[in-house]
Scaffold this motif. Structure first.
Motif, PDB file in Angstrom:
ATOM      1  N   MET A   1       0.825  -1.196   0.000  1.00  8.90           N
ATOM      2  CA  MET A   1       0.000   0.000   0.000  1.00  8.90           C
ATOM      3  C   MET A   1       0.862   1.251   0.000  1.00  8.90           C
ATOM      4  O   MET A   1       1.844   1.342   0.707  1.00  8.90           O
ATOM      5  CB  MET A   1      -0.924   0.010   1.223  1.00  8.90           C
ATOM      6  CG  MET A   1      -1.950  -1.094   1.223  1.00  8.90           C
ATOM      7  SD  MET A   1      -3.087  -0.978  -0.154  1.00  8.90           S
ATOM      8  CE  MET A   1      -3.986   0.506   0.318  1.00  8.90           C
ATOM      9  N   LEU A   2       0.484   2.218  -0.797  1.00  9.57           N
ATOM     10  CA  LEU A   2       1.137   3.517  -0.777  1.00  9.57           C
ATOM     11  C   LEU A   2       0.139   4.543  -1.284  1.00  9.57           C
ATOM     12  O   LEU A   2      -0.767   4.228  -2.016  1.00  9.57           O
ATOM     13  CB  LEU A   2       2.397   3.541  -1.649  1.00  9.57           C
ATOM     14  CG  LEU A   2       2.230   3.697  -3.157  1.00  9.57           C
ATOM     15  CD1 LEU A   2       3.564   4.131  -3.758  1.00  9.57           C
ATOM     16  CD2 LEU A   2       1.802   2.377  -3.785  1.00  9.57           C
ATOM     17  N   PRO A   3       0.290   5.823  -0.867  1.00  8.82           N
ATOM     18  CA  PRO A   3      -0.635   6.826  -1.337  1.00  8.82           C
ATOM     19  C   PRO A   3      -0.442   7.103  -2.817  1.00  8.82           C
ATOM     20  O   PRO A   3       0.662   7.341  -3.272  1.00  8.82           O
ATOM     21  CB  PRO A   3      -0.266   8.062  -0.513  1.00  8.82           C
ATOM     22  CG  PRO A   3       0.926   7.725   0.272  1.00  8.82           C
ATOM     23  CD  PRO A   3       1.292   6.306   0.035  1.00  8.82           C
ATOM     24  N   ALA A   4      -1.500   7.014  -3.567  1.00  8.35           N
ATOM     25  CA  ALA A   4      -1.459   7.302  -4.993  1.00  8.35           C
ATOM     26  C   ALA A   4      -2.870   7.608  -5.450  1.00  8.35           C
ATOM     27  O   ALA A   4      -3.844   7.229  -4.811  1.00  8.35           O
ATOM     28  CB  ALA A   4      -0.892   6.120  -5.772  1.00  8.35           C
TER      29      ALA A   4
ATOM     30  N   TYR B   1       7.027  11.569  -9.330  1.00 11.25           N
ATOM     31  CA  TYR B   1       8.386  11.626  -8.791  1.00 11.25           C
ATOM     32  C   TYR B   1       9.348  11.079  -9.827  1.00 11.25           C
ATOM     33  O   TYR B   1       9.055  10.081 -10.499  1.00 11.25           O
ATOM     34  CB  TYR B   1       8.513  10.803  -7.509  1.00 11.25           C
ATOM     35  CG  TYR B   1       9.953  10.608  -7.087  1.00 11.25           C
ATOM     36  CD1 TYR B   1      10.634  11.613  -6.410  1.00 11.25           C
ATOM     37  CD2 TYR B   1      10.635   9.436  -7.411  1.00 11.25           C
ATOM     38  CE1 TYR B   1      11.965  11.449  -6.056  1.00 11.25           C
ATOM     39  CE2 TYR B   1      11.956   9.264  -7.059  1.00 11.25           C
ATOM     40  CZ  TYR B   1      12.623  10.271  -6.383  1.00 11.25           C
ATOM     41  OH  TYR B   1      13.938  10.111  -6.041  1.00 11.25           O
ATOM     42  N   VAL B   2      10.490  11.725  -9.991  1.00 14.63           N
ATOM     43  CA  VAL B   2      11.592  11.231 -10.811  1.00 14.63           C
ATOM     44  C   VAL B   2      12.870  11.434 -10.012  1.00 14.63           C
ATOM     45  O   VAL B   2      13.088  12.526  -9.468  1.00 14.63           O
ATOM     46  CB  VAL B   2      11.675  11.972 -12.161  1.00 14.63           C
ATOM     47  CG1 VAL B   2      12.944  11.578 -12.899  1.00 14.63           C
ATOM     48  CG2 VAL B   2      10.461  11.642 -13.024  1.00 14.63           C
TER      49      VAL B   2
ATOM     50  N   ASN C   1       8.081  14.631 -15.189  1.00 18.39           N
ATOM     51  CA  ASN C   1       8.108  14.619 -13.725  1.00 18.39           C
ATOM     52  C   ASN C   1       7.387  13.414 -13.135  1.00 18.39           C
ATOM     53  O   ASN C   1       7.009  13.421 -11.966  1.00 18.39           O
ATOM     54  CB  ASN C   1       7.481  15.904 -13.172  1.00 18.39           C
ATOM     55  CG  ASN C   1       5.984  15.992 -13.481  1.00 18.39           C
ATOM     56  OD1 ASN C   1       5.508  15.328 -14.412  1.00 18.39           O
ATOM     57  ND2 ASN C   1       5.262  16.802 -12.740  1.00 18.39           N
ATOM     58  N   THR C   2       7.181  12.361 -13.943  1.00 21.90           N
ATOM     59  CA  THR C   2       6.407  11.203 -13.495  1.00 21.90           C
ATOM     60  C   THR C   2       7.177   9.908 -13.729  1.00 21.90           C
ATOM     61  O   THR C   2       7.845   9.750 -14.749  1.00 21.90           O
ATOM     62  CB  THR C   2       5.059  11.130 -14.229  1.00 21.90           C
ATOM     63  OG1 THR C   2       4.336  12.345 -14.026  1.00 21.90           O
ATOM     64  CG2 THR C   2       4.219   9.966 -13.719  1.00 21.90           C
ATOM     65  N   THR C   3       7.093   9.004 -12.755  1.00 20.19           N
ATOM     66  CA  THR C   3       7.619   7.650 -12.904  1.00 20.19           C
ATOM     67  C   THR C   3       6.455   6.707 -13.150  1.00 20.19           C
ATOM     68  O   THR C   3       5.523   6.641 -12.346  1.00 20.19           O
ATOM     69  CB  THR C   3       8.385   7.204 -11.651  1.00 20.19           C
ATOM     70  OG1 THR C   3       9.487   8.087 -11.433  1.00 20.19           O
ATOM     71  CG2 THR C   3       8.913   5.788 -11.810  1.00 20.19           C
ATOM     72  N   TYR C   4       6.483   5.999 -14.258  1.00 18.89           N
ATOM     73  CA  TYR C   4       5.449   5.012 -14.590  1.00 18.89           C
ATOM     74  C   TYR C   4       6.001   3.633 -14.264  1.00 18.89           C
ATOM     75  O   TYR C   4       7.078   3.260 -14.737  1.00 18.89           O
ATOM     76  CB  TYR C   4       5.065   5.103 -16.065  1.00 18.89           C
ATOM     77  CG  TYR C   4       4.442   6.426 -16.441  1.00 18.89           C
ATOM     78  CD1 TYR C   4       3.072   6.616 -16.363  1.00 18.89           C
ATOM     79  CD2 TYR C   4       5.235   7.498 -16.840  1.00 18.89           C
ATOM     80  CE1 TYR C   4       2.504   7.841 -16.680  1.00 18.89           C
ATOM     81  CE2 TYR C   4       4.676   8.725 -17.161  1.00 18.89           C
ATOM     82  CZ  TYR C   4       3.310   8.895 -17.076  1.00 18.89           C
ATOM     83  OH  TYR C   4       2.750  10.111 -17.384  1.00 18.89           O
ATOM     84  N   ILE C   5       5.262   2.885 -13.448  1.00 16.57           N
ATOM     85  CA  ILE C   5       5.693   1.550 -13.034  1.00 16.57           C
ATOM     86  C   ILE C   5       4.765   0.528 -13.681  1.00 16.57           C
ATOM     87  O   ILE C   5       3.573   0.463 -13.360  1.00 16.57           O
ATOM     88  CB  ILE C   5       5.680   1.390 -11.505  1.00 16.57           C
ATOM     89  CG1 ILE C   5       6.551   2.467 -10.839  1.00 16.57           C
ATOM     90  CG2 ILE C   5       6.170   0.014 -11.100  1.00 16.57           C
ATOM     91  CD1 ILE C   5       5.778   3.643 -10.310  1.00 16.57           C
TER      92      ILE C   5
END
Length: 236
Positions: free
Chosen positions: A13-16, A130-131, A206-210
């Motif tokens: 779990m993480l805030p997103a 986040y990057v 400015n975004t990390t896509y996982i």
């Protein structure tokens, strides 16, 4: 930040913020501004379809944690077409039938009674604003080492955990380009099932896509390159 990224890799779990999108002609277009092509005949669940899909997804997809992901794809396991397009067609036919015969019995909504499988391959996409300040080969190695160090306390459900990483591409980022693509191959056992995880981190602006592909390493998924083809199809 290593700890934060390790949490993502472990799918905890993480805030997103959950986003949504639309599917047309096999291409998923996210409201975040990217497109991606999942394997043919795979279904999706996202913020737009979660309510209708509840109870109709493989049991290894945690619907209560869907708010963490932009979208999750999985192979179609039912022949029942419960899509909005199918329901629109049903309403159209009902209107035509009642126009010809007001006493005609309308077609009922399609209900999918197929039991979902206990486990299914999945492809999930998560976007995080986040990057890393430094995106290079050393960062991949450090992240990989930290992941191995923290697994024992962060994921007690996993057995025989192992991870390896590769740096597929790296160049200096510009406004229009991604800075790098990290690939992590993770394997562990859970309830006597060998789980294979192929995870790709794409840094764009400015975004990390996982993008995470999860499968049973003992079950064949066609085509064999299903994960890499999906990852390579992402465009902005």
């Amino acid at each position: 930040m290593f700890k934060k990224l390790a949490v993502i890799v472990l799918s905890l779990m993480l805030p997103a913020t959950a986003w949504a999108g639309s599917m047309e002609d096999g291409k998923y277009t996210s409201n975040l501004g990217y497109t991606i092509h999942p394997p043919k005949d795979w279904q999706r669940v996202d913020a737009a379809t979660a309510s209708a899909m509840t109870g109709h997804v493989p049991l290894n997809i945690n619907m209560s944690g869907l708010e963490r992901f932009d979208v999750i794809f999985f192979p179609k396991f039912s022949n029942a077409d419960t899509s909005m397009a199918a329901d629109d067609e049903r309403l159209k036919k009902n209107k035509e039938m009642l126009a010809e015969d007001s006493s005609a019995t309308p077609l009922k909504p399609i209900v999918d009674m197929t039991d979902p499988p206990n486990f299914s391959p999945t492809i999930s996409v998560l976007a995080m604003k986040y990057v890393p300040e430094a995106v290079n080969a050393e960062r991949v190695v450090a992240f990989n080492e930290h992941l191995l160090e923290t697994i024992s306390s962060a994921a007690t459900y996993a057995q025989d955990f192992g991870a390896e990483s590769t740096l597929r591409e790296y160049h200096q980022a510009s406004d229009a380009d991604s800075g790098a693509t990290f690939e992590f191959n993770i394997r562990f056992r859970h309830k006597n099932r060998g789980i294979k995880v192929e995870q790709t981190l794409i840094f764009h602006k400015n975004t990390t896509y996982i993008i995470t592909c999860t499968s049973d390493e003992n079950e064949y998924v066609s085509p064999e390159s299903w994960c890499k083809e999906t990852v390579n199809s992402m465009s902005f």
